[in-house]
Design a protein around this motif. Sequence first.
Motif, short mmCIF file in Angstrom:
data_model
loop_
_atom_site.label_atom_id
_atom_site.label_comp_id
_atom_site.label_asym_id
_atom_site.label_seq_id
_atom_site.Cartn_x
_atom_site.Cartn_y
_atom_site.Cartn_z
N THR A 169 7.14 -48.78 49.83
CA THR A 169 6.96 -47.42 49.31
C THR A 169 7.55 -47.33 47.91
OG1 THR A 169 7.06 -46.48 51.53
CG2 THR A 169 7.54 -44.99 49.72
N ILE A 170 8.73 -47.91 47.74
CA ILE A 170 9.38 -47.90 46.43
C ILE A 170 8.61 -48.80 45.47
CG2 ILE A 170 11.51 -48.45 45.18
CD1 ILE A 170 12.98 -47.83 47.88
N TYR A 171 8.17 -49.94 45.95
CA TYR A 171 7.40 -50.87 45.12
C TYR A 171 6.12 -50.21 44.62
CZ TYR A 171 4.75 -55.06 43.83
OH TYR A 171 4.01 -55.99 43.16
N ALA A 172 5.39 -49.55 45.51
CA ALA A 172 4.13 -48.90 45.13
C ALA A 172 4.35 -47.80 44.08
CB ALA A 172 3.44 -48.32 46.36
N ALA A 173 5.44 -47.09 44.20
CA ALA A 173 5.74 -46.00 43.26
C ALA A 173 6.18 -46.51 41.88
CB ALA A 173 6.81 -45.09 43.84
N ASN A 174 6.51 -47.79 41.80
CA ASN A 174 7.03 -48.35 40.55
C ASN A 174 6.21 -49.53 40.04
OD1 ASN A 174 9.79 -46.91 40.04
ND2 ASN A 174 9.67 -47.28 42.24
N ARG A 175 4.96 -49.60 40.45
CA ARG A 175 4.10 -50.71 40.04
C ARG A 175 3.94 -50.80 38.52
NH1 ARG A 175 0.98 -53.89 43.43
NH2 ARG A 175 0.80 -54.95 41.45
N ASP A 176 4.16 -49.68 37.82
CA ASP A 176 4.05 -49.70 36.37
C ASP A 176 5.13 -50.56 35.71
OD1 ASP A 176 5.93 -47.78 37.23
OD2 ASP A 176 5.81 -46.72 35.33
N GLN A 177 6.23 -50.79 36.41
CA GLN A 177 7.30 -51.61 35.83
C GLN A 177 7.68 -52.81 36.68
OE1 GLN A 177 11.22 -49.85 35.56
NE2 GLN A 177 10.69 -48.27 37.05
N LEU A 178 7.13 -52.92 37.89
CA LEU A 178 7.45 -54.06 38.76
C LEU A 178 6.20 -54.90 39.01
CD1 LEU A 178 9.64 -52.32 41.51
CD2 LEU A 178 10.41 -53.60 39.50
N ASP A 179 6.24 -56.14 38.57
CA ASP A 179 5.13 -57.06 38.85
C ASP A 179 5.34 -57.80 40.16
OD1 ASP A 179 3.78 -56.44 36.47
OD2 ASP A 179 4.98 -57.89 35.35
#
Length: 107
Positions: free
Chosen positions: A75-85
């Motif tokens: 959930t956190i990963y999906a919300a931060n895909r703009d900065q997490l590859d």
Amino acid sequence: MTAPDQKADFSGVSAQVDTTAEKVEKADFSGVRANVDTTAEKVGGSAAQTYTVRSGDTLSHIAKQFYGKASEWNTIYAANRDQLDDPDRIKPGQVLTIPARDDQPTG
């Protein structure tokens, strides 16, 4: 066989454009009012939060802290895909968005 260098003849074509700009008065919006209200507090929703990554953190650790389940890391990963590859490569100092429980992204 077609004749070489023969061009289309547009000499008889005419066009006319008519506008209503001068014929119609401008719309009067002086009495129009708008009000935007949020429903988050009214229905018990909560806003997204942010979290600054510390040394040793993992998305699972952060998810456990905010959601009570390490398995909610995605959930956190999906919300931060703009900065997490890569979900395994978070860095100290990164500021992550932590979606509210009812704002969790789908897909």
